[in-house]
Scaffold this motif. Structure first.
Motif, PDB file in Angstrom:
ATOM      1  N   ILE A 291      99.411  26.257  51.098  1.00  0.00           N
ATOM      2  CA  ILE A 291     100.035  26.760  52.336  1.00  0.00           C
ATOM      3  C   ILE A 291      99.062  27.674  53.077  1.00  0.00           C
ATOM      4  O   ILE A 291      98.942  27.621  54.304  1.00  0.00           O
ATOM      5  CB  ILE A 291     101.348  27.490  52.017  1.00  0.00           C
ATOM      6  CG1 ILE A 291     102.399  26.486  51.556  1.00  0.00           C
ATOM      7  CG2 ILE A 291     101.864  28.218  53.248  1.00  0.00           C
ATOM      8  CD1 ILE A 291     103.688  27.105  51.147  1.00  0.00           C
TER       9      ILE A 291
ATOM     10  N   LEU B 246     108.064  30.384  49.312  1.00  0.00           N
ATOM     11  CA  LEU B 246     106.649  30.178  48.959  1.00  0.00           C
ATOM     12  C   LEU B 246     105.739  30.621  50.094  1.00  0.00           C
ATOM     13  O   LEU B 246     104.700  31.256  49.876  1.00  0.00           O
ATOM     14  CB  LEU B 246     106.395  28.701  48.647  1.00  0.00           C
ATOM     15  CG  LEU B 246     106.798  28.211  47.261  1.00  0.00           C
ATOM     16  CD1 LEU B 246     106.519  26.727  47.141  1.00  0.00           C
ATOM     17  CD2 LEU B 246     106.023  28.961  46.199  1.00  0.00           C
ATOM     18  N   GLY B 247     106.153  30.292  51.332  1.00  0.00           N
ATOM     19  CA  GLY B 247     105.353  30.688  52.486  1.00  0.00           C
ATOM     20  C   GLY B 247     105.261  32.192  52.602  1.00  0.00           C
ATOM     21  O   GLY B 247     104.197  32.738  52.893  1.00  0.00           O
TER      22      GLY B 247
ATOM     23  N   PRO C  78     100.745  26.086  45.147  1.00  0.00           N
ATOM     24  CA  PRO C  78     101.397  25.912  46.461  1.00  0.00           C
ATOM     25  C   PRO C  78     101.011  26.998  47.450  1.00  0.00           C
ATOM     26  O   PRO C  78     100.841  26.713  48.645  1.00  0.00           O
ATOM     27  CB  PRO C  78     102.891  25.974  46.129  1.00  0.00           C
ATOM     28  CG  PRO C  78     102.991  26.506  44.773  1.00  0.00           C
ATOM     29  CD  PRO C  78     101.731  26.185  44.063  1.00  0.00           C
ATOM     30  N   MET C  79     100.834  28.232  46.953  1.00  0.00           N
ATOM     31  CA  MET C  79     100.453  29.319  47.851  1.00  0.00           C
ATOM     32  C   MET C  79      99.084  29.068  48.466  1.00  0.00           C
ATOM     33  O   MET C  79      98.873  29.281  49.656  1.00  0.00           O
ATOM     34  CB  MET C  79     100.421  30.651  47.099  1.00  0.00           C
ATOM     35  CG  MET C  79     101.735  31.377  47.144  1.00  0.00           C
ATOM     36  SD  MET C  79     102.942  30.527  46.165  1.00  0.00           S
ATOM     37  CE  MET C  79     103.058  31.591  44.775  1.00  0.00           C
TER      38      MET C  79
ATOM     39  N   ILE D 177     105.522  34.386  50.158  1.00  0.00           N
ATOM     40  CA  ILE D 177     104.656  34.909  49.087  1.00  0.00           C
ATOM     41  C   ILE D 177     103.187  34.657  49.436  1.00  0.00           C
ATOM     42  O   ILE D 177     102.342  35.541  49.304  1.00  0.00           O
ATOM     43  CB  ILE D 177     105.003  34.243  47.734  1.00  0.00           C
ATOM     44  CG1 ILE D 177     106.417  34.611  47.316  1.00  0.00           C
ATOM     45  CG2 ILE D 177     104.018  34.678  46.660  1.00  0.00           C
ATOM     46  CD1 ILE D 177     106.937  33.779  46.175  1.00  0.00           C
TER      47      ILE D 177
ATOM     48  N   PHE E 127     110.565  26.517  50.129  1.00  0.00           N
ATOM     49  CA  PHE E 127     109.262  26.576  50.803  1.00  0.00           C
ATOM     50  C   PHE E 127     109.126  27.797  51.697  1.00  0.00           C
ATOM     51  O   PHE E 127     108.029  28.330  51.851  1.00  0.00           O
ATOM     52  CB  PHE E 127     109.012  25.275  51.585  1.00  0.00           C
ATOM     53  CG  PHE E 127     108.291  24.250  50.775  1.00  0.00           C
ATOM     54  CD1 PHE E 127     106.915  24.157  50.826  1.00  0.00           C
ATOM     55  CD2 PHE E 127     108.989  23.404  49.935  1.00  0.00           C
ATOM     56  CE1 PHE E 127     106.237  23.229  50.060  1.00  0.00           C
ATOM     57  CE2 PHE E 127     108.324  22.478  49.166  1.00  0.00           C
ATOM     58  CZ  PHE E 127     106.951  22.387  49.226  1.00  0.00           C
TER      59      PHE E 127
END
Lengths: 277, 88
Positions: A207, B61-62, A203-204, B64, B58
């Protein structure tokens, strides 16, 4: 450097300065702040909702810049010669400068030329549209009910001052970089790049990839649109006497050139990151 | 003498611009990652459970990924500088 004028030039300059000062003094109490700053003229078109709104100014200016560039390219091609003229030498210097940069950065040889085409096209278009932001011209604003024509109190509206243009190019660069990566590595290896250190980072990484066009486009938009609004405010405060020319020059030419360069450099960098093996 | 000083100054200012560009790059990377994470979370949340859990996840997560990608930017610059110094 010594500057010398002929008699005719001296008379012309003196007359010009007198008229300029006269208009400035006459304007001093009369000029009101241009209406509708920050509002955009939009036209609704009968198309699905995402495509339904049109910014006519952006479209018109884009077409104008495109036709200028195409005309320049055609005339450049026609007048090519072994002993270059001034114009040909200037264009060759710019092109070869970017080509050397691309050659240094891109690790795979067969992708040097496509990347050069992409980045050079972006650079030329954005540079020209930023330069227009440094030249006084005609722009259209929106007051509460009707359209307002600003005659030479503002610069030409530059297409890069509209976020839609910048997002288009940034997303285009994102797609191009990934298509190049798929072409080079194959689909499986490209997918593996997303779970690079380990699968937890998936996911990182996604994004991070999606954030690239956001920062890429907002950087250009912020510089051009913010510069335009600041120039307008300051030139209104100085009543269009002497400040605007300096500021138009600074924001249009200096910042415009640097931002066009940065945009194309970032495009090259994003493509080269995807091409690393 | 005067010319030398001007040259030095311009060289320093160019370096200053280069370094401030690195800082700017880091900031923009971190913030854009957080924004993208937040937007993704907001819309996923709106379309699915509508209880703000996905938004929080999220956003985290963003954050990180912002730190991760920002560190990547900094490490790249550091590696470049090191290579330059080794060449000297």
């Amino acid at each position: 450097m010594k500057v010398s004028f002929s008699r005719g030039e001296k008379i012309f300059l003196t007359l010009f300065l007198i008229v300029y000062a006269g208009v400035a003094i006459w304007n001093f109490g009369k000029i009101s702040f241009p209406e509708g700053i920050g509002k955009v003229w939009q036209v609704h078109v009968p198309l699905p909702s995402l495509l339904g709104t049109l910014n006519p100014i952006t479209v018109i200016m884009t077409v104008v810049i495109m036709s200028i560039l195409i005309y320049m390219a055609v005339s450049f091609k026609r007048h090519l010669s072994k002993i270059p003229s001034k114009k040909q030498a200037a264009i060759e210097i710019i092109l070869s400068f970017v080509y050397d940069l691309v050659e240094d950065v891109i690790p795979v040889k067969e992708f040097v030329k496509p990347t050069f085409y992409v980045s050079m096209t972006l650079f030329l278009f954005i540079w020209f549209s930023n330069l227009l932001g440094g030249i006084p011209g005609i722009s259209v604003g929106v007051s509460s009910h009707h359209l307002v024509l600003n005659l030479f109190t503002d610069t030409w509206p530059s297409p890069t001052g509209d976020l839609n243009t910048n997002v288009t190019y940034a997303v285009m660069v994102l797609f191009i970089s990934h298509i190049f990566a798929i072409k080079l590595k194959g689909f499986k290896n490209w997918m593996k790049g997303f779970i690079d250190p380990n699968p937890i980072m998936l996911p990182m990484n996604i994004i991070g990839e999606l954030a690239k066009p956001v920062s890429h486009s907002l950087r250009l938009f912020g510089n051009i649109a913010g510069g335009g609004i600041m120039v307008l405010m300051l030139s209104y405060l100085a009543k269009y006497t002497i400040v605007p020319m300096v500021l138009w020059g600074f924001f249009g030419f200096f910042v415009g050139t640097i931002q066009a360069f940065v945009f194309s450099m970032l495009a090259i960098a994003y493509i080269s990151v995807q091409l690393e093996q | 003498m005067m010319k030398k000083n001007i040259f030095k100054l311009s060289r320093e200012s160019v370096n200053f611009f280069k370094h401030s560009n690195v800082v700017f790059d880091f900031g923009v990377t971190v913030i854009s990652n957080i924004v993208v994470g937040g937007l993704l979370g907001y819309y996923l949340d709106k379309w699915t459970f509508n209880n703000k859990v996905l938004l929080v996840i999220f956003l985290l997560l963003g954050t990180i990924s912002g730190m991760y990608n920002g560190m990547k930017v900094l490490l790249k610059v550091a590696a470049k500088e090191e290579r330059k110094q080794n060449e000297k």
